[in-house]
Design a protein around this motif. Structure first.
Motif, mmCIF file in Angstrom:
data_model
loop_
_atom_site.group_PDB
_atom_site.id
_atom_site.type_symbol
_atom_site.label_atom_id
_atom_site.label_comp_id
_atom_site.label_asym_id
_atom_site.label_seq_id
_atom_site.Cartn_x
_atom_site.Cartn_y
_atom_site.Cartn_z
ATOM 1 N N ARG A 100 -11.053 9.419 4.729
ATOM 2 C CA ARG A 100 -10.201 8.321 4.310
ATOM 3 C C ARG A 100 -11.017 7.050 4.061
ATOM 4 N NH1 ARG A 100 -4.361 8.437 7.363
ATOM 5 N NH2 ARG A 100 -3.892 10.659 7.006
ATOM 6 N N LYS A 115 0.837 -1.203 0.000
ATOM 7 C CA LYS A 115 0.000 0.000 0.000
ATOM 8 C C LYS A 115 0.873 1.254 0.000
ATOM 9 C CE LYS A 115 -3.571 -0.130 2.687
ATOM 10 N NZ LYS A 115 -4.456 -0.058 3.889
ATOM 11 N N LEU A 141 -0.757 4.521 -1.360
ATOM 12 C CA LEU A 141 -1.651 5.668 -1.400
ATOM 13 C C LEU A 141 -3.010 5.265 -0.846
ATOM 14 C CD1 LEU A 141 -1.180 7.491 -4.849
ATOM 15 C CD2 LEU A 141 -0.621 8.388 -2.589
ATOM 16 N N GLN A 142 -3.619 6.152 -0.096
ATOM 17 C CA GLN A 142 -4.969 5.919 0.393
ATOM 18 C C GLN A 142 -5.895 6.974 -0.194
ATOM 19 O OE1 GLN A 142 -5.256 5.697 4.635
ATOM 20 N NE2 GLN A 142 -7.268 4.730 4.622
ATOM 21 N N MET A 143 -7.082 6.578 -0.565
ATOM 22 C CA MET A 143 -8.034 7.496 -1.163
ATOM 23 C C MET A 143 -8.777 8.280 -0.064
ATOM 24 S SD MET A 143 -7.514 6.920 -4.367
ATOM 25 C CE MET A 143 -5.805 6.463 -3.991
ATOM 26 N N SER A 199 -10.314 1.817 0.495
ATOM 27 C CA SER A 199 -9.600 1.521 -0.736
ATOM 28 C C SER A 199 -8.292 2.286 -0.810
ATOM 29 C CB SER A 199 -10.468 1.874 -1.946
ATOM 30 O OG SER A 199 -10.788 3.244 -1.935
ATOM 31 N N SER A 200 -7.322 1.686 -1.494
ATOM 32 C CA SER A 200 -6.006 2.309 -1.612
ATOM 33 C C SER A 200 -5.320 1.795 -2.866
ATOM 34 C CB SER A 200 -5.152 1.975 -0.379
ATOM 35 O OG SER A 200 -4.937 0.570 -0.303
ATOM 36 N N GLU A 201 -4.237 2.456 -3.234
ATOM 37 C CA GLU A 201 -3.398 1.961 -4.313
ATOM 38 C C GLU A 201 -2.331 1.035 -3.726
ATOM 39 O OE1 GLU A 201 -3.579 1.982 -7.381
ATOM 40 O OE2 GLU A 201 -4.457 3.825 -8.187
#
Length: 558
Positions: free
Chosen positions: A473, A463, A465-467, A476-478
């Protein structure tokens, strides 16, 4: 490309990271055609069917210039040539001439003489260019089956030539270019290149088959193929010639392929390697299959029941019995199938022989309510029932993991090392297991394929990046398309081939722990070769894999 005599350097013509295959010469060698998945849709996993296009590459600038002319430009060029050359009046095609003696291909600037010939990607099994270069014919599946299509490289007009609705086939063209020949589903048909009229090509003949000599040839062929292609040039240190002599003496005593398959398996088994052995499939001989084919009702029965009829122990979810109107449940007794009474000692399976997909009448009795009634159902194949049982097993495993972990751990099972199984794994891991603290990746009973890199890449997500829309927050995240939490791989003695390579790679890369039982080292890539008798197949492990130990992973227990 390389010189025919083997001299000189080998030249990579396409220099592409995509899959390029099915190369074919055109215009006497002035151009090369090939299929590539560069522009087509890809499977989720590396191993899977991709859509392809047909490309052309020219080794002659003049030929390339002429080929890429538009319809109007081509007509003007032809008119000019007709005026300049008297002999050109006889040549109404203005086609690209084959190379003259002493011609040399121009290899510089190949990327600038490359064209995509198809207007859209597709499932293309074979293709060819017409003699004059004005049409590209190809066999592709756009609807249910494969059909014959054509594209005009100048106008890009693409149309259906003949509706074949068959399997993937091969394609050839007559010398005059007026007829096309398609081989598909074991049949040959002739197609008129202009009208698309299809006519069968009948082949009649007799062959006196000496089956004993054919088996002898296949046996010797297997010996030679292993000697030339086995992944280890030392053939595991065995005296392969001596084994050939030892087993060949049994050939005169074999008169059927059931026994011949066993002989091949014993012979190849002396290699002490995976992916070997003989297989015999009578259905591969073709013709109608008249053997027994017992259907299934999609239920499990009480094997301890000693009374008449079949006592239902469980109705499988998703089976033919599950519908809004059925009253069949656990404890109900099936007394008759299509009016045939089921006694305590009746072989009731014969009542379901060749009944798949057909209406079958069940006469039922519920001991709890003392009621009797009839229901009509359509039995399924044993393969379909096995699929239901597999889903039942996976769901039970997932429920057990949920219970033992208090809902904190997810569960996925990788059924096979292929694109379809990867899609299920991807769906379940990022769907059913989303929000879980960890996941168990079960690979037991997996027979292999080619998926190890897709799986280790998927489970190696980190992980970064976090959206957070408007500061909120989200979970989901990248990366979105990878599992970013802890994982463990469950394995057993039944893991085979790539189902060995995956947990081996997973452990070697330090992604997580492996649990379960030891896995035998079967890390080779195989070539299963169908013989001149198509009912016989044998395997040769041709490519080994070498890991951190610096030795082949074959016979390296994990």
């Amino acid at each position: 490309m390389m010189k025919a005599d083997g001299s000189g350097e080998r030249i990579n013509l396409t220099n592409s990271g995509f899959s390029d295959d099915q190369p074919k010469w055109a215009f006497g060698g002035k151009a090369l055609l090939w299929a590539t998945d560069r522009d087509g849709k890809k499977p989720l996993a590396v191993q899977g069917a991709s859509e392809v296009d047909i490309y052309a590459m020219f080794f002659d600038q003049e030929a390339y210039d002429k080929f890429k002319l538009t319809k109007d430009e081509f007509a003007l060029a032809k008119e000019r040539e007709d005026k300049e050359k008297e002999e050109a009046k006889k040549d109404t095609t203005n086609k690209i001439a084959p190379p003259k003696k002493g011609w040399e291909p121009t290899l510089e600037g190949l990327d600038n003489r490359k064209l995509r010939l198809t207007i859209n990607s597709g499932n293309i099994s074979d293709y060819l260019m017409s003699n004059d270069g004005e049409k590209l014919f190809f066999i592709a599946r756009m609807e249910k089956g494969y059909d014959l299509w054509s594209t005009n490289p100048r106008t890009k007009e693409t149309k259906l030539v003949a509706k074949l609705d068959g399997g993937p086939g091969g394609l050839d063209i007559s010398k005059d270019g007026k007829s096309l020949f398609v081989v598909s589903d074991g049949k040959i048909v002739k197609v008129d290149a202009e009208s698309g009229r299809v006519s069968p090509v009948t082949v009649n003949g007799e062959m006196v088959l000496r089956a004993d000599k054919e088996r002898e040839y296949i046996f010797d062929h297997a010996f030679r193929q292993v000697a030339k292609k086995f992944y280890d040039p030392k053939i595991h240190g065995v005296n392969w010639t001596k084994y050939h002599e030892d087993y060949a003496r049994f050939l005169p005593h074999i008169n059927n392929n059931y026994d011949f398959q066993e002989l091949l398996s014993e012979f190849l088994g002396e290699l002490n390697a995976s992916h070997t052995g003989g297989r015999f499939n009578p259905a591969a001989a073709g013709g109608p299959q008249t053997g027994d084919n017992t259907s299934s009702l999609g239920m499990l029965f009480d094997e301890m029941w000693d009374g008449a009829g079949l006592k239902v122990m469980e109705v499988l979810e998703g089976g033919p019995i599950v519908n809004a109107k059925t009253k069949i449940k656990k404890g109900v007794v099936i007394e008759k199938i299509d009016g045939e009474t089921i006694g305590a000692d009746t072989d009731w399976a014969r009542f379901l022989n060749r009944k798949t997909g057909k209406n079958v009448l069940l006469s039922l009795y519920d001991p709890e309510t003392k009621t009797s009634w009839d229901e009509v159902t359509k039995p399924i194949s044993q393969g379909e029932e096995q699929s239901l049982l597999y889903k039942r097993w996976v769901n039970n495993n997932r429920k057990r993991v949920e219970e033992l972990s208090g809902g904190k751990v997810g569960y996925v099972h990788v059924q096979g090392m292929n694109d379809g199984s990867y899609r299920t794994t991807y769906e379940d891991a990022l769907g059913k297991a989303v929000g879980k603290e960890a996941i168990i990746v079960d690979t037991r009973f997996n027979g292999g394929g080619w998926l190890h890199d897709d799986l280790v890449t998927f489970l190696s997500g980190k992980k970064y990046l976090q959206m957070a829309p408007q500061g909120e927050r989200l979970q989901s995240s990248e990366p979105f398309n990878k599992w970013t939490g802890p994982s463990t791989v469950l394995m057993s003695e039944s893991n085979y081939s790539d189902a060995f390579i995956f947990p081996y790679a997973y452990k070697s890369l330090g992604i997580g722990k492996t649990i379960g039982m030891p896995v035998p080292g079967t890390g080779t890539a195989v070539w299963w070769e169908t013989q001149i008798d198509p009912t016989i197949v044998f395997g040769i492990p041709m490519v080994g894999t070498i890991g951190k130990e610096g030795r082949p992973t074959e016979n390296l227990q994990l």
